[in-house]
Design a protein around this motif. Structure first.
Motif, PDB file in Angstrom:
ATOM      1  N   GLN A   1       0.829  -1.201   0.000  1.00  0.00           N
ATOM      2  CA  GLN A   1       0.000   0.000   0.000  1.00  0.00           C
ATOM      3  C   GLN A   1       0.868   1.256   0.000  1.00  0.00           C
ATOM      4  O   GLN A   1       1.920   1.286   0.644  1.00  0.00           O
ATOM      5  CB  GLN A   1      -0.919   0.024   1.221  1.00  0.00           C
ATOM      6  CG  GLN A   1      -1.972  -1.077   1.217  1.00  0.00           C
ATOM      7  CD  GLN A   1      -2.943  -0.934   2.364  1.00  0.00           C
ATOM      8  OE1 GLN A   1      -2.656  -0.293   3.370  1.00  0.00           O
ATOM      9  NE2 GLN A   1      -4.121  -1.527   2.223  1.00  0.00           N
ATOM     10  N   LEU A   2       0.387   2.268  -0.721  1.00  0.00           N
ATOM     11  CA  LEU A   2       1.113   3.531  -0.791  1.00  0.00           C
ATOM     12  C   LEU A   2       0.809   4.354   0.457  1.00  0.00           C
ATOM     13  O   LEU A   2      -0.361   4.618   0.775  1.00  0.00           O
ATOM     14  CB  LEU A   2       0.698   4.307  -2.042  1.00  0.00           C
ATOM     15  CG  LEU A   2       1.543   5.531  -2.418  1.00  0.00           C
ATOM     16  CD1 LEU A   2       2.952   5.108  -2.811  1.00  0.00           C
ATOM     17  CD2 LEU A   2       0.882   6.287  -3.563  1.00  0.00           C
ATOM     18  N   ASN A   3       1.835   4.739   1.193  1.00  0.00           N
ATOM     19  CA  ASN A   3       1.669   5.509   2.428  1.00  0.00           C
ATOM     20  C   ASN A   3       2.571   6.739   2.405  1.00  0.00           C
ATOM     21  O   ASN A   3       3.596   6.777   1.712  1.00  0.00           O
ATOM     22  CB  ASN A   3       2.044   4.665   3.659  1.00  0.00           C
ATOM     23  CG  ASN A   3       1.074   3.538   3.901  1.00  0.00           C
ATOM     24  OD1 ASN A   3      -0.094   3.770   4.176  1.00  0.00           O
ATOM     25  ND2 ASN A   3       1.545   2.303   3.787  1.00  0.00           N
ATOM     26  N   TRP A   4       2.165   7.755   3.178  1.00  0.00           N
ATOM     27  CA  TRP A   4       3.009   8.936   3.354  1.00  0.00           C
ATOM     28  C   TRP A   4       4.182   8.585   4.269  1.00  0.00           C
ATOM     29  O   TRP A   4       4.009   7.909   5.280  1.00  0.00           O
ATOM     30  CB  TRP A   4       2.213  10.087   3.965  1.00  0.00           C
ATOM     31  CG  TRP A   4       1.083  10.574   3.123  1.00  0.00           C
ATOM     32  CD1 TRP A   4      -0.250  10.363   3.307  1.00  0.00           C
ATOM     33  CD2 TRP A   4       1.196  11.369   1.933  1.00  0.00           C
ATOM     34  NE1 TRP A   4      -0.977  10.957   2.309  1.00  0.00           N
ATOM     35  CE2 TRP A   4      -0.130  11.583   1.453  1.00  0.00           C
ATOM     36  CE3 TRP A   4       2.265  11.904   1.228  1.00  0.00           C
ATOM     37  CZ2 TRP A   4      -0.380  12.318   0.303  1.00  0.00           C
ATOM     38  CZ3 TRP A   4       2.005  12.641   0.075  1.00  0.00           C
ATOM     39  CH2 TRP A   4       0.705  12.842  -0.369  1.00  0.00           C
ATOM     40  N   LYS A   5       5.358   9.050   3.905  1.00  0.00           N
ATOM     41  CA  LYS A   5       6.510   8.855   4.786  1.00  0.00           C
ATOM     42  C   LYS A   5       6.391   9.698   6.042  1.00  0.00           C
ATOM     43  O   LYS A   5       6.812   9.286   7.126  1.00  0.00           O
ATOM     44  CB  LYS A   5       7.809   9.214   4.044  1.00  0.00           C
ATOM     45  CG  LYS A   5       8.153   8.301   2.887  1.00  0.00           C
ATOM     46  CD  LYS A   5       9.436   8.764   2.207  1.00  0.00           C
ATOM     47  CE  LYS A   5       9.793   7.876   1.030  1.00  0.00           C
ATOM     48  NZ  LYS A   5      11.012   8.353   0.317  1.00  0.00           N
ATOM     49  N   GLN A   6       5.862  10.901   5.889  1.00  0.00           N
ATOM     50  CA  GLN A   6       5.663  11.814   7.006  1.00  0.00           C
ATOM     51  C   GLN A   6       4.286  12.451   6.843  1.00  0.00           C
ATOM     52  O   GLN A   6       3.814  12.625   5.721  1.00  0.00           O
ATOM     53  CB  GLN A   6       6.729  12.925   7.026  1.00  0.00           C
ATOM     54  CG  GLN A   6       8.137  12.450   7.296  1.00  0.00           C
ATOM     55  CD  GLN A   6       8.437  12.385   8.780  1.00  0.00           C
ATOM     56  OE1 GLN A   6       7.711  12.947   9.590  1.00  0.00           O
ATOM     57  NE2 GLN A   6       9.516  11.710   9.142  1.00  0.00           N
ATOM     58  N   THR A   7       3.645  12.788   7.949  1.00  0.00           N
ATOM     59  CA  THR A   7       2.371  13.501   7.884  1.00  0.00           C
ATOM     60  C   THR A   7       2.404  14.676   8.851  1.00  0.00           C
ATOM     61  O   THR A   7       3.155  14.681   9.830  1.00  0.00           O
ATOM     62  CB  THR A   7       1.186  12.593   8.253  1.00  0.00           C
ATOM     63  OG1 THR A   7       1.342  12.146   9.604  1.00  0.00           O
ATOM     64  CG2 THR A   7       1.109  11.402   7.317  1.00  0.00           C
ATOM     65  N   ARG A   8       1.582  15.653   8.537  1.00  0.00           N
ATOM     66  CA  ARG A   8       1.402  16.798   9.425  1.00  0.00           C
ATOM     67  C   ARG A   8      -0.102  17.057   9.533  1.00  0.00           C
ATOM     68  O   ARG A   8      -0.579  18.179   9.394  1.00  0.00           O
ATOM     69  CB  ARG A   8       2.113  18.041   8.880  1.00  0.00           C
ATOM     70  CG  ARG A   8       3.628  17.951   8.839  1.00  0.00           C
ATOM     71  CD  ARG A   8       4.228  17.980  10.232  1.00  0.00           C
ATOM     72  NE  ARG A   8       5.668  18.128  10.194  1.00  0.00           N
ATOM     73  CZ  ARG A   8       6.546  17.136  10.184  1.00  0.00           C
ATOM     74  NH1 ARG A   8       6.092  15.895  10.172  1.00  0.00           N
ATOM     75  NH2 ARG A   8       7.837  17.356  10.170  1.00  0.00           N
ATOM     76  N   THR A   9      -0.868  15.993   9.769  1.00  0.00           N
ATOM     77  CA  THR A   9      -2.326  16.096   9.742  1.00  0.00           C
ATOM     78  C   THR A   9      -2.868  17.030  10.813  1.00  0.00           C
ATOM     79  O   THR A   9      -3.960  17.566  10.678  1.00  0.00           O
ATOM     80  CB  THR A   9      -2.967  14.712   9.905  1.00  0.00           C
ATOM     81  OG1 THR A   9      -2.471  14.098  11.109  1.00  0.00           O
ATOM     82  CG2 THR A   9      -2.624  13.813   8.721  1.00  0.00           C
ATOM     83  N   ARG A  10      -2.127  17.227  11.884  1.00  0.00           N
ATOM     84  CA  ARG A  10      -2.616  18.091  12.952  1.00  0.00           C
ATOM     85  C   ARG A  10      -1.897  19.438  12.961  1.00  0.00           C
ATOM     86  O   ARG A  10      -1.927  20.154  13.948  1.00  0.00           O
ATOM     87  CB  ARG A  10      -2.446  17.386  14.305  1.00  0.00           C
ATOM     88  CG  ARG A  10      -3.244  16.084  14.399  1.00  0.00           C
ATOM     89  CD  ARG A  10      -3.047  15.403  15.731  1.00  0.00           C
ATOM     90  NE  ARG A  10      -3.551  16.199  16.836  1.00  0.00           N
ATOM     91  CZ  ARG A  10      -3.425  15.843  18.110  1.00  0.00           C
ATOM     92  NH1 ARG A  10      -2.812  14.719  18.431  1.00  0.00           N
ATOM     93  NH2 ARG A  10      -3.909  16.612  19.061  1.00  0.00           N
ATOM     94  N   SER A  11      -1.251  19.771  11.870  1.00  0.00           N
ATOM     95  CA  SER A  11      -0.556  21.055  11.782  1.00  0.00           C
ATOM     96  C   SER A  11      -1.562  22.195  11.909  1.00  0.00           C
ATOM     97  O   SER A  11      -2.580  22.219  11.218  1.00  0.00           O
ATOM     98  CB  SER A  11       0.183  21.153  10.448  1.00  0.00           C
ATOM     99  OG  SER A  11       0.692  22.445  10.234  1.00  0.00           O
ATOM    100  N   ALA A  12      -1.289  23.141  12.794  1.00  0.00           N
ATOM    101  CA  ALA A  12      -2.213  24.251  13.026  1.00  0.00           C
ATOM    102  C   ALA A  12      -1.467  25.414  13.655  1.00  0.00           C
ATOM    103  O   ALA A  12      -0.441  25.222  14.315  1.00  0.00           O
ATOM    104  CB  ALA A  12      -3.353  23.812  13.957  1.00  0.00           C
ATOM    105  N   PRO A  13      -1.953  26.635  13.457  1.00  0.00           N
ATOM    106  CA  PRO A  13      -1.380  27.772  14.182  1.00  0.00           C
ATOM    107  C   PRO A  13      -1.575  27.590  15.689  1.00  0.00           C
ATOM    108  O   PRO A  13      -2.460  26.853  16.128  1.00  0.00           O
ATOM    109  CB  PRO A  13      -2.183  28.972  13.669  1.00  0.00           C
ATOM    110  CG  PRO A  13      -2.854  28.496  12.432  1.00  0.00           C
ATOM    111  CD  PRO A  13      -3.069  27.044  12.600  1.00  0.00           C
ATOM    112  N   TRP A  14      -0.758  28.280  16.478  1.00  0.00           N
ATOM    113  CA  TRP A  14      -0.911  28.197  17.930  1.00  0.00           C
ATOM    114  C   TRP A  14      -0.394  29.475  18.577  1.00  0.00           C
ATOM    115  O   TRP A  14       0.352  30.243  17.979  1.00  0.00           O
ATOM    116  CB  TRP A  14      -0.159  26.993  18.493  1.00  0.00           C
ATOM    117  CG  TRP A  14       1.346  27.075  18.332  1.00  0.00           C
ATOM    118  CD1 TRP A  14       2.079  26.679  17.247  1.00  0.00           C
ATOM    119  CD2 TRP A  14       2.302  27.610  19.268  1.00  0.00           C
ATOM    120  NE1 TRP A  14       3.414  26.926  17.436  1.00  0.00           N
ATOM    121  CE2 TRP A  14       3.586  27.496  18.673  1.00  0.00           C
ATOM    122  CE3 TRP A  14       2.187  28.169  20.545  1.00  0.00           C
ATOM    123  CZ2 TRP A  14       4.745  27.912  19.323  1.00  0.00           C
ATOM    124  CZ3 TRP A  14       3.353  28.588  21.192  1.00  0.00           C
ATOM    125  CH2 TRP A  14       4.609  28.458  20.578  1.00  0.00           C
TER     126      TRP A  14
END
Length: 311
Positions: free
Chosen positions: A126-139
């Motif tokens: 299966q094709l997968n992301w090597k890295q994710t930033r799914t919760r990236s948000a300003p703070w």
């Protein structure tokens, strides 16, 4: 022993970054809020490492200007045709800016991520992301007596009226209710109610033909055509209020309306109809289509409220 046969684990880590507007060219020109993370990854909005980022800049996929007369798309804020551009950031200067910001975030340039030329790989077929930033948000930092170290936020593009035209600003609403306005003049914080008052006074709006538009860090150009999107002008207030509810973990107005609609379909009384009308009209107009299902959207609600002639 295969990884798929073992207990799955994960480690959580906060990866800090900073963001600023750039132009991404995929068919059209899109204004994106590009993030530089301390581990060397760039989000624009796809993830890439430094080598991939430089290659995209050299190929023109990430840019600092748009050709004369072409369209700049700003997501839900709308689109602009721009001419007479005075673009002040070159591709080389953009790359230099990214490395300078990375050196501030990670002075030793330690543990930089190398994606080896691709953001994806194949795992167990299966094709997968090597890295994710799914919760990236300003703070922003929380108060000393808060239960949390940081307040997450949601952001939108908008335009503030200036002395010589309109300045692009980034609006960020945080969980604690603070609203950040970041543009050419720097950052300031206002309350959402004060911001709503400023919108009503015309301080914020959308450029028109002939207006000069300034984009912090990129330059300025003249608007030859403008098409405000569903999230511009007065609609900004409703969108920000919805963002605030989501950040606080509260039901959004369209979730409340959905519940009222379900109650009415189950028991179509005058009282339930009145509740449906009130909750539906409290939903920002550009979000009302989400009050129904994916196929009919809000059409059944509009028919029962305003008659069969509603489309």
């Amino acid at each position: 022993m295969k990884a798929s046969e073992l207990t799955q684990r994960q480690a959580l880590r906060t990866i800090d970054g900073v963001s600023f507007p750039v132009i991404q060219r995929i068919g059209d020109n899109h204004l994106v809020d590009m993030t530089v993370f301390e581990d060397g990854l760039i989000e624009a909005p796809e993830l890439m490492d430094l080598a991939m980022f430089e290659a995209d800049v050299r190929k023109g996929r990430i840019g600092t200007s748009i050709p004369e007369g072409e369209t700049l798309r700003l997501g839900q804020a709308g689109l602009l045709d721009l001419e007479q551009g005075d673009w002040t950031l070159t591709p080389d200067a953009l790359i230099e800016r990214v490395y300078g910001l990375l050196a501030e975030l990670n002075p030793g340039l330690d543990n930089l991520v190398d994606l080896q030329g691709s953001a994806t790989h194949v795992v167990d077929g299966q094709l997968n992301w090597k890295q994710t930033r799914t919760r990236s948000a300003p703070w922003r930092e929380a108060e000393p007596d808060s239960d949390n170290d940081r307040h997450p936020g949601r952001w939108l593009w908008s335009f503030e009226r200036g002395t010589e035209g309109f300045d692009l600003v980034q609006l960020v609403l945080f969980r604690d209710g603070a609203l950040s306005v970041l543009g050419r003049e720097g950052r300031r914080f206002v309350s959402l109610e004060d911001f709503a008052g400023d919108v009503g006074k015309g301080q914020y709006g959308f450029p028109r033909e002939g207006d000069r538009v300034t984009i912090r860090g990129l330059g300025a150009a003249t608007c030859s055509y403008a098409a405000p999107g569903p999230c511009s002008g007065e609609a900004l207030i409703g969108e920000l209020r919805e963002c605030g509810r989501e950040l606080r973990g509260e039901p959004t107005s369209f979730h409340v309306c959905r519940a009222a609609a379900d109650a009415y379909w189950a028991d179509p009384t005058d009282e339930n109809l009145a509740t449906l009308r009130r909750t539906y009209e409290e939903v920002p107009p550009h979000l009302r289509r989400y009050c129904g299902d994916m196929d009919e959207k809000d059409i059944p609600i509009r028919k029962v409220l305003y008659g069969d002639g509603t489309v």
